[in-house]
Design an enzyme around this catalytic site. Structure first.
Site, PDB file in Angstrom:
ATOM      1  N   LYS A   1      61.611  43.555  81.613  1.00 41.49           N
ATOM      2  CA  LYS A   1      60.673  42.731  82.379  1.00 41.49           C
ATOM      3  C   LYS A   1      61.135  42.656  83.819  1.00 41.49           C
ATOM      4  CE  LYS A   1      60.683  39.253  79.573  1.00 41.49           C
ATOM      5  NZ  LYS A   1      60.975  39.513  78.184  1.00 41.49           N
TER       6      LYS A   1
ATOM      7  N   LYS B   1      61.624  29.601  69.060  1.00 44.82           N
ATOM      8  CA  LYS B   1      61.819  30.963  69.586  1.00 44.82           C
ATOM      9  C   LYS B   1      63.188  31.432  69.098  1.00 44.82           C
ATOM     10  CE  LYS B   1      62.906  33.269  73.941  1.00 44.82           C
ATOM     11  NZ  LYS B   1      63.275  33.031  75.342  1.00 44.82           N
TER      12      LYS B   1
ATOM     13  N   SER C   1      70.222  38.268  78.057  1.00 44.41           N
ATOM     14  CA  SER C   1      69.527  38.163  76.772  1.00 44.41           C
ATOM     15  C   SER C   1      70.338  38.782  75.636  1.00 44.41           C
ATOM     16  CB  SER C   1      68.178  38.873  76.868  1.00 44.41           C
ATOM     17  OG  SER C   1      67.551  38.864  75.600  1.00 44.41           O
ATOM     18  N   ALA C   2      70.276  38.119  74.487  1.00 43.45           N
ATOM     19  CA  ALA C   2      70.901  38.653  73.273  1.00 43.45           C
ATOM     20  C   ALA C   2      70.188  39.924  72.793  1.00 43.45           C
ATOM     21  CB  ALA C   2      70.894  37.596  72.172  1.00 43.45           C
ATOM     22  N   ASP C   3      69.034  40.236  73.382  1.00 44.96           N
ATOM     23  CA  ASP C   3      68.356  41.505  73.040  1.00 44.96           C
ATOM     24  C   ASP C   3      69.278  42.691  73.308  1.00 44.96           C
ATOM     25  OD1 ASP C   3      66.096  39.994  72.518  1.00 44.96           O
ATOM     26  OD2 ASP C   3      64.952  40.723  74.244  1.00 44.96           O
TER      27      ASP C   3
ATOM     28  N   GLU D   1      56.868  42.143  67.282  1.00 48.26           N
ATOM     29  CA  GLU D   1      57.507  40.830  67.446  1.00 48.26           C
ATOM     30  C   GLU D   1      56.468  39.710  67.550  1.00 48.26           C
ATOM     31  OE1 GLU D   1      58.383  38.988  71.035  1.00 48.26           O
ATOM     32  OE2 GLU D   1      58.501  40.879  72.161  1.00 48.26           O
TER      33      GLU D   1
ATOM     34  N   ASP E   1      73.157  34.245  82.348  1.00 54.30           N
ATOM     35  CA  ASP E   1      72.014  34.393  81.453  1.00 54.30           C
ATOM     36  C   ASP E   1      71.724  35.871  81.195  1.00 54.30           C
ATOM     37  OD1 ASP E   1      69.707  34.224  79.993  1.00 54.30           O
ATOM     38  OD2 ASP E   1      68.667  32.865  81.357  1.00 54.30           O
TER      39      ASP E   1
ATOM     40  N   VAL F   1      62.900  40.024  70.488  1.00 50.35           N
ATOM     41  CA  VAL F   1      63.270  41.418  70.206  1.00 50.35           C
ATOM     42  C   VAL F   1      64.498  41.447  69.298  1.00 50.35           C
ATOM     43  CG1 VAL F   1      64.184  43.525  71.263  1.00 50.35           C
ATOM     44  CG2 VAL F   1      62.182  42.388  72.256  1.00 50.35           C
TER      45      VAL F   1
HETATM   46  N1  PSU Z   1      58.053  40.342  76.805  1.00 46.77           N
HETATM   47  C1  PSU Z   1      56.864  39.736  77.019  1.00 46.77           C
HETATM   48  N2  PSU Z   1      56.681  38.506  76.558  1.00 46.77           N
HETATM   49  C2  PSU Z   1      57.654  37.864  75.848  1.00 46.77           C
HETATM   50  C3  PSU Z   1      58.906  38.501  75.608  1.00 46.77           C
HETATM   51  C4  PSU Z   1      59.051  39.740  76.115  1.00 46.77           C
HETATM   52  O1  PSU Z   1      55.981  40.290  77.639  1.00 46.77           O
HETATM   53  O2  PSU Z   1      57.416  36.754  75.409  1.00 46.77           O
HETATM   54  C5  PSU Z   1      59.978  37.835  74.779  1.00 46.77           C
HETATM   55  C6  PSU Z   1      60.585  38.865  73.825  1.00 46.77           C
HETATM   56  O3  PSU Z   1      60.499  38.338  72.526  1.00 46.77           O
HETATM   57  C7  PSU Z   1      62.028  38.957  74.264  1.00 46.77           C
HETATM   58  C8  PSU Z   1      62.261  37.587  74.781  1.00 46.77           C
HETATM   59  O4  PSU Z   1      62.902  39.322  73.215  1.00 46.77           O
HETATM   60  O5  PSU Z   1      61.080  37.312  75.505  1.00 46.77           O
HETATM   61  C9  PSU Z   1      63.517  37.505  75.609  1.00 46.77           C
HETATM   62  O6  PSU Z   1      63.891  36.171  75.759  1.00 46.77           O
HETATM   63  P1  PSU Z   1      65.305  35.815  76.404  1.00 46.77           P
HETATM   64  O7  PSU Z   1      65.231  36.309  77.798  1.00 46.77           O
HETATM   65  O8  PSU Z   1      65.382  34.297  76.305  1.00 46.77           O
HETATM   66  O9  PSU Z   1      66.347  36.493  75.572  1.00 46.77           O
HETATM   67 MN    MN Z   2      68.569  33.844  78.198  1.00 52.28          MN
END
Ligand code: PSU
Ligand code: MN
Length: 302
Positions: free
Chosen positions: A160, A87, A141-143, A26, A139, A107
């Protein structure tokens, strides 16, 4: 592959054609996850780690509206120094394509692009998940939904630790996403090897992962697989030490009203500051470790 929005590098095309192992990587970690020049250096080292396992790396990003699978070193440098890259997730990937913009893939978006290109294995640091306080902020994530629908195996170091890990595991279970932890019972928590929570499933060898994926295929089960690979002991920051920093960063983000896409990058950046750069070193180590395992898996599948 005849998709006009996608450019696959010659090396990656050749590897796919020959049926060799290919690992998708990614790019949000490059644009929104780490400062320059550590972001570029890490991206280069992660690609090397994939190669050491005998597979071909395919870092994915949107360059001037083109989904690019397999970046050159100069393209990596460009991305690492682009301050206003979008992003991108499932919801807005097409906007970067239609506007001819620069963008990095989370992701979720990396899974979409990898699947379009025919890449089955993808290494990242940590996936997005259910944020702390999601019962109020909603909140999530769409992941997580992407993992439920797109057939790519994602190797990460767990959710995380800034997230609500128990809720993240619950949502993954609801969505039917298998979570396989590599060589331990506890689900890892990104910077820390242990989370205090049992992993839903455990595997001890690459062959067990391959067998599991083949059995899923035989059963016609769609969607992705999540492999949680603990950070190497010598690079980990134990959970009690991390927890204090995470609590402070989350509290500050809520006080400052950080929301939406900005939350994850803001928290990661703040934790690098609060840990005096230590969390960044751990982040670099764990992603390389994931890239190695992904390379081995991609080769075993090929
Ligand atoms: N893990 C990391 N650094 C990052 C991310 C994950 O150590 O920058 C990123 C990944 O691309 C993940 C995204 O898909 O953060 C998730 O963002 P959000 O919570 O806004 O969906
Ligand atoms: Mn989010």
């Amino acid at each position: 592959m005849k998709n006009p929005a996608i450019h696959i590098s010659e090396e990656v095309q050749q590897a796919l054609y020959e049926g060799r192992g290919v690992v998708a990587l990614e790019s949000t970690i490059i644009t929104h996850g780490m400062p320059y020049p550590q972001n570029r250096d890490t991206a280069v080292q992660v690609e090397e780690a994939v190669r050491e396992s005998g597979a071909v790396p395919a870092t994915i990003a949107i360059l001037n509206g083109e989904i690019t699978v397999g970046l050159t070193e100069s393209q990596l440098e460009t991305l690492a120094t682009t301050d206003d890259a979008m992003k991108l997730s499932r919801a807005d990937l097409a906007m970067a394509v239609s506007r001819g913009a620069m963008g990095s893939t989370t992701v979720a978006a990396t899974m979409i692009a990898a699947d379009l290109a025919g890449i089955k294995v993808f290494a990242t640091g940590g996936i997005g998940g259910v944020h702390q306080g999601a019962e109020l902020s909603f909140d999530v994530s769409a992941d997580l939904t992407e993992l439920s629908r797109t057939k790519v195996t994602v190797i990460c170091a767990g959710a995380k630790a800034i997230l609500d890990i128990p809720k993240t595991l619950e949502v993954l279970e609801t969505l039917g996403v298998p979570v396989l932890t590599y060589q331990q019972d506890d689900i890892p928590a990104f910077w820390s090897r242990e989370s205090g929570l049992a992993s839903p499933l455990r595997v001890d060898t690459i062959n067990q992962i391959v067998d599991f994926m083949r059995a899923r295929d035989a059963l016609n089960i769609d969607g992705g697989v999540l492999i949680a690979n603990p950070v190497p002991s010598e690079s980990e920051i134990p959970r009690p030490e991390m927890s204090k920093l995470i609590d402070q960063a989350v509290r500050e983000s809520q006080e400052q009203g950080i929301h939406g896409k900005a939350v994850t990058p803001w928290l990661l950046g703040r934790i690098v500051e609060l840990s005096n750069g230590k969390s960044l070193k751990t982040n670099q180590a764990l992603i390389k470790n994931n890239a190695r395992l992904a390379g081995e898996l991609a080769c075993a599948l090929s």
